[in-house]
Scaffold this motif. Structure first.
Motif, mmCIF file in Angstrom:
data_model
loop_
_atom_site.group_PDB
_atom_site.id
_atom_site.type_symbol
_atom_site.label_atom_id
_atom_site.label_comp_id
_atom_site.label_asym_id
_atom_site.label_seq_id
_atom_site.Cartn_x
_atom_site.Cartn_y
_atom_site.Cartn_z
ATOM 1 N N THR A 37 3.753 8.616 -10.698
ATOM 2 C CA THR A 37 4.735 8.791 -11.770
ATOM 3 C C THR A 37 4.219 8.323 -13.124
ATOM 4 O OG1 THR A 37 5.720 6.649 -11.219
ATOM 5 C CG2 THR A 37 6.720 8.598 -10.235
ATOM 6 N N ARG A 38 3.290 7.375 -13.123
ATOM 7 C CA ARG A 38 2.844 6.772 -14.378
ATOM 8 C C ARG A 38 1.356 6.937 -14.639
ATOM 9 N NH1 ARG A 38 6.140 2.378 -15.942
ATOM 10 N NH2 ARG A 38 4.339 1.063 -16.323
ATOM 11 N N GLY A 39 0.573 7.111 -13.588
ATOM 12 C CA GLY A 39 -0.872 7.182 -13.745
ATOM 13 C C GLY A 39 -1.492 5.808 -13.824
ATOM 14 N N VAL A 40 -0.963 4.970 -14.717
ATOM 15 C CA VAL A 40 -1.489 3.631 -14.971
ATOM 16 C C VAL A 40 -0.686 2.595 -14.185
ATOM 17 C CG1 VAL A 40 -1.948 1.912 -16.770
ATOM 18 C CG2 VAL A 40 -2.173 4.344 -17.292
ATOM 19 N N ILE A 94 0.823 -1.204 0.000
ATOM 20 C CA ILE A 94 0.000 0.000 0.000
ATOM 21 C C ILE A 94 0.864 1.264 0.000
ATOM 22 C CG2 ILE A 94 -0.255 0.397 2.491
ATOM 23 C CD1 ILE A 94 -3.350 0.670 1.839
ATOM 24 N N GLU A 95 2.162 1.113 0.298
ATOM 25 C CA GLU A 95 3.081 2.251 0.246
ATOM 26 C C GLU A 95 3.583 2.491 -1.179
ATOM 27 O OE1 GLU A 95 2.635 0.739 4.142
ATOM 28 O OE2 GLU A 95 3.622 -0.312 2.476
ATOM 29 N N GLU A 96 3.878 1.417 -1.917
ATOM 30 C CA GLU A 96 4.486 1.580 -3.233
ATOM 31 C C GLU A 96 3.475 1.888 -4.329
ATOM 32 O OE1 GLU A 96 6.055 -1.824 -5.466
ATOM 33 O OE2 GLU A 96 5.197 -3.149 -3.932
ATOM 34 N N VAL A 97 2.235 1.427 -4.181
ATOM 35 C CA VAL A 97 1.256 1.605 -5.260
ATOM 36 C C VAL A 97 0.981 3.080 -5.550
ATOM 37 C CG1 VAL A 97 -1.150 1.202 -5.934
ATOM 38 C CG2 VAL A 97 0.223 -0.677 -5.024
ATOM 39 N N PRO A 98 0.747 3.938 -4.539
ATOM 40 C CA PRO A 98 0.559 5.361 -4.856
ATOM 41 C C PRO A 98 1.773 5.978 -5.538
ATOM 42 C CG PRO A 98 -0.196 4.887 -2.633
ATOM 43 C CD PRO A 98 0.517 3.673 -3.113
ATOM 44 N N ASP A 156 -1.578 -10.942 -11.727
ATOM 45 C CA ASP A 156 -1.698 -11.086 -10.272
ATOM 46 C C ASP A 156 -1.259 -9.819 -9.552
ATOM 47 O OD1 ASP A 156 -2.686 -13.661 -10.491
ATOM 48 O OD2 ASP A 156 -0.715 -14.598 -10.309
ATOM 49 N N TRP A 157 -0.222 -9.151 -10.063
ATOM 50 C CA TRP A 157 0.270 -7.935 -9.424
ATOM 51 C C TRP A 157 -0.699 -6.774 -9.638
ATOM 52 C CZ3 TRP A 157 1.613 -2.904 -10.483
ATOM 53 C CH2 TRP A 157 2.393 -2.253 -9.521
ATOM 54 N N VAL A 158 -1.185 -6.596 -10.847
ATOM 55 C CA VAL A 158 -1.984 -5.412 -11.178
ATOM 56 C C VAL A 158 -3.318 -5.404 -10.440
ATOM 57 C CG1 VAL A 158 -3.226 -4.216 -13.028
ATOM 58 C CG2 VAL A 158 -0.883 -4.963 -13.390
ATOM 59 N N PHE A 159 -4.007 -6.525 -10.414
ATOM 60 C CA PHE A 159 -5.295 -6.534 -9.718
ATOM 61 C C PHE A 159 -5.121 -6.290 -8.225
ATOM 62 C CE2 PHE A 159 -7.024 -8.360 -13.622
ATOM 63 C CZ PHE A 159 -8.289 -7.772 -13.666
ATOM 64 N N GLN A 160 -4.078 -6.872 -7.640
ATOM 65 C CA GLN A 160 -3.802 -6.593 -6.220
ATOM 66 C C GLN A 160 -3.472 -5.116 -6.012
ATOM 67 O OE1 GLN A 160 -1.484 -9.684 -3.866
ATOM 68 N NE2 GLN A 160 -1.002 -10.345 -5.961
ATOM 69 N N ALA A 161 -2.685 -4.550 -6.938
ATOM 70 C CA ALA A 161 -2.296 -3.141 -6.816
ATOM 71 C C ALA A 161 -3.513 -2.225 -6.911
ATOM 72 C CB ALA A 161 -1.273 -2.792 -7.902
ATOM 73 N N TRP A 162 -4.424 -2.521 -7.834
ATOM 74 C CA TRP A 162 -5.652 -1.721 -7.936
ATOM 75 C C TRP A 162 -6.448 -1.768 -6.627
ATOM 76 C CZ3 TRP A 162 -9.115 1.175 -10.955
ATOM 77 C CH2 TRP A 162 -8.632 1.631 -12.181
ATOM 78 N N MET A 163 -6.605 -2.945 -6.072
ATOM 79 C CA MET A 163 -7.384 -3.063 -4.833
ATOM 80 C C MET A 163 -6.709 -2.321 -3.687
ATOM 81 S SD MET A 163 -9.072 -6.898 -4.955
ATOM 82 C CE MET A 163 -7.658 -7.809 -5.532
ATOM 83 N N LEU A 164 -5.387 -2.388 -3.638
ATOM 84 C CA LEU A 164 -4.671 -1.636 -2.615
ATOM 85 C C LEU A 164 -4.840 -0.141 -2.803
ATOM 86 C CD1 LEU A 164 -1.313 -3.621 -2.294
ATOM 87 C CD2 LEU A 164 -3.022 -3.285 -0.499
ATOM 88 N N TYR A 165 -4.810 0.317 -4.063
ATOM 89 C CA TYR A 165 -4.990 1.744 -4.307
ATOM 90 C C TYR A 165 -6.393 2.194 -3.891
ATOM 91 C CZ TYR A 165 -5.144 6.322 -6.378
ATOM 92 O OH TYR A 165 -5.282 7.689 -6.531
ATOM 93 N N VAL A 166 -7.391 1.402 -4.199
ATOM 94 C CA VAL A 166 -8.763 1.747 -3.800
ATOM 95 C C VAL A 166 -8.849 1.897 -2.280
ATOM 96 C CG1 VAL A 166 -11.139 0.866 -3.689
ATOM 97 C CG2 VAL A 166 -9.849 0.742 -5.839
ATOM 98 N N GLU A 167 -8.223 0.981 -1.552
ATOM 99 C CA GLU A 167 -8.202 1.067 -0.088
ATOM 100 C C GLU A 167 -7.452 2.315 0.365
ATOM 101 O OE1 GLU A 167 -9.135 0.447 3.626
ATOM 102 O OE2 GLU A 167 -9.776 -0.994 2.085
ATOM 103 N N TYR A 168 -6.282 2.542 -0.229
ATOM 104 C CA TYR A 168 -5.477 3.713 0.129
ATOM 105 C C TYR A 168 -6.264 5.010 -0.089
ATOM 106 C CZ TYR A 168 -2.434 7.622 -1.030
ATOM 107 O OH TYR A 168 -1.884 8.887 -1.126
ATOM 108 N N ALA A 169 -6.853 5.169 -1.277
ATOM 109 C CA ALA A 169 -7.566 6.404 -1.596
ATOM 110 C C ALA A 169 -8.744 6.617 -0.663
ATOM 111 C CB ALA A 169 -8.036 6.377 -3.051
ATOM 112 N N THR A 170 -9.466 5.541 -0.349
ATOM 113 C CA THR A 170 -10.618 5.653 0.551
ATOM 114 C C THR A 170 -10.195 6.151 1.924
ATOM 115 O OG1 THR A 170 -11.760 3.870 -0.623
ATOM 116 C CG2 THR A 170 -12.503 4.359 1.614
ATOM 117 N N GLN A 171 -9.151 5.562 2.474
ATOM 118 C CA GLN A 171 -8.702 5.965 3.808
ATOM 119 C C GLN A 171 -8.190 7.401 3.818
ATOM 120 O OE1 GLN A 171 -9.381 4.230 6.449
ATOM 121 N NE2 GLN A 171 -10.211 2.589 5.149
ATOM 122 N N GLU A 172 -7.495 7.815 2.767
ATOM 123 C CA GLU A 172 -7.000 9.192 2.695
ATOM 124 C C GLU A 172 -8.143 10.195 2.580
ATOM 125 O OE1 GLU A 172 -3.781 10.382 3.006
ATOM 126 O OE2 GLU A 172 -3.507 8.319 3.710
#
Length: 457
Positions: free
Chosen positions: A31-34, A22-26, A40-56
């Motif tokens: 830097t890239r937007g996408v 959850i630290e590296e995904v933002p 396996d990595w991308v779907f996990q990263a998207w879910m982590l970003y959704v969690e990160y954005a919600t909490q912020e």
């Protein structure tokens, strides 16, 4: 074509060596937007970003209990859709890879079929993509911004002039950039229809396209009307619609902004309607730092949201308007000096992966002058055209010779590879570790135990 498709499918199905955090995904988003990488990595990263954005958002904005409940439901719905799409995408990718590897596929029109009927789009030079079916839901997004209707409509106008579409009079957004999901939903809050639309096969693996439709709103403008209105507002000194149009279709040239070259560029089919024609589909809207200052000032409370979302185009605006922020970014940009020429390190994935040192200029004469200087020092430079720039680069072999005799360059390369091995995309991590394994001379540049541990993961 089949070898190219096979290579992309292999990249998509690579095992995950290190799950995203959850630290590296933002950081990737900033830097890239996408988000790109193995399925396996991308779907996990998207879910982590959704969690990160919600909490912020919860920490930053004052939400009523009802608004907080809506936001959490939006989070849970989106994560559930991503989880379901992950399973479907991996199954389809595996089936298609088997068909391509065994030569049992067939091509019909712009589609590639596996024997069981699983198919993907393969359209000329466009990115191949695999549709995701039946992963849909309805949810709601709260009114975070609390803006008067006329101010909110200025934000909506810019999105309509760029990325926003219309379906049955309702606005929608299809995006591979997770920050855009939240940024757009905040401008079109209320009831949303949401789905995971497709997985796109890139050279680095996949990206995910998410589709959201704002059922609480009716579209007021055609695309042409929206672009004309953005231009009219800009002539009158109102920059808010241009902010969201640039967030959608703006061209972020990172090297230019780090070198204090301020150009506000927007991709559009009719560039002359917005500014000076810069290319076939590119308008130069304004030059100078003041243009980016006006964009930042126009953002208001929306800027607070973009800031916490780590939106890469908002980061670009901050680089243009904040000297301290830009100075810190330059320190983090890994560069070396070769024969007086500043060159930037870059990992490339083609042909098994390599490390380049690149110098950028828009002047062809300067590019050849730099190349001649490097040749005179015994290097083998290349000059290629990349967008508006000419790139002079030296390849891995020359870099290794440099690193062997120059301790400062050796340390810079070691630091760059270490950072990519720990925090890069899955493909970058893989390539950086291979380079560290092949070239132990970098172990002497910093903690050998740490580098050896990274290389052998």
């Amino acid at each position: 074509m089949d070898s190219e498709i096979k290579q992309r499918l292999e990249s998509a199905l690579r095992p995950v060596e290190k799950p995203p955090t959850i630290e590296e995904v933002p950081k990737h988003v900033s830097t890239r937007g996408v988000l790109r990488g193995s399925v396996d990595w991308v779907f996990q990263a998207w879910m982590l970003y959704v969690e990160y954005a919600t909490q912020e958002i919860i920490k930053t904005f004052r939400l009523s209990e009802e608004e907080r409940s809506q936001l959490l439901d939006f989070r849970d719905t989106l994560k559930r859709l991503l989880l379901e799409a992950w399973r479907q995408a991996k199954e389809k990718l595996t089936t298609l890879y088997k068909a391509v590897a065994e030569g049992t596929y067939k091509l019909e029109g712009n589609k590639l079929y596996a024997p069981d009927g699983t198919w993907m789009h393969v359209i000329g030079d466009s990115t191949p993509h695999i549709p995701i079916r039946g992963i849909t839901a309805k949810t709601r997004f709260p009114d975070l911004l609390k803006l008067p209707r006329e101010r909110l409509e200025l934000l909506q106008l810019g999105w309509r002039a760029s990325d926003e579409g219309r379906h049955k009079r309702q606005p929608y957004m299809g995006t591979t950039q997770p920050w855009q999901v939240f940024a757009w939903a905040a401008a079109r809050y209320g009831e949303l229809y949401t789905c995971v639309l497709s997985t796109n096969l890139t050279h680095e693996g996949i990206s995910i396209e998410v589709y959201i439709k704002a059922k609480s709103w009716r579209q007021k403008w055609s695309k042409d009307e929206a672009i004309s209105l953005v231009a009219d507002y800009l002539r009158r000194g109102e920059w808010t619609p241009m902010l969201t149009m640039w967030l959608g279709d703006g061209k972020a040239r990172w090297r230019n902004i780090l070198q204090s070259k301020y150009e506000l560029l927007v991709a559009t089919k009719e560039p002359w309607r917005l500014g000076i024609r810069k290319g076939a589909y590119e308008a130069l809207v304004a030059t100078g730092r003041e243009a980016f200052v006006k964009l930042r000032e126009a953002a208001g409370v929306y800027g607070e949201l973009l800031d916490l979302l780590k939106a890469h185009k908002w980061i670009y605006i901050k680089l243009a308007t904040d000297d301290g922020f830009r100075a810190a970014a330059k320190q983090n940009k890994k560069s070396i000096t070769v024969e007086g020429v500043v060159m930037y390190l870059r990992l490339v994935s083609g042909r098994g992966g390599s490390l380049l040192a690149e110098h950028y200029t828009r002047n062809l004469g300067k590019a050849f002058a730099v190349a001649d200087k490097l040749k005179a020092a015994g290097f083998r430079p290349n000059v290629v055209k990349s967008g508006p720039n000419y790139v002079v680069y030296i390849a891995t072999a020359d870099l290794l010779r440099l690193a062997e005799r120059d301790g400062e360059i050796r340390r810079a390369v070691a630091l760059y590879l270490t950072e990519k091995a720990e925090n890069g995309t899955p493909r970058q991590r893989e390539l950086a570790r291979k380079l560290l394994q092949r070239h132990p001379l970098f172990l002497s540049s910093q903690s050998p135990h740490r580098l050896l541990d990274i290389a052998m993961r």
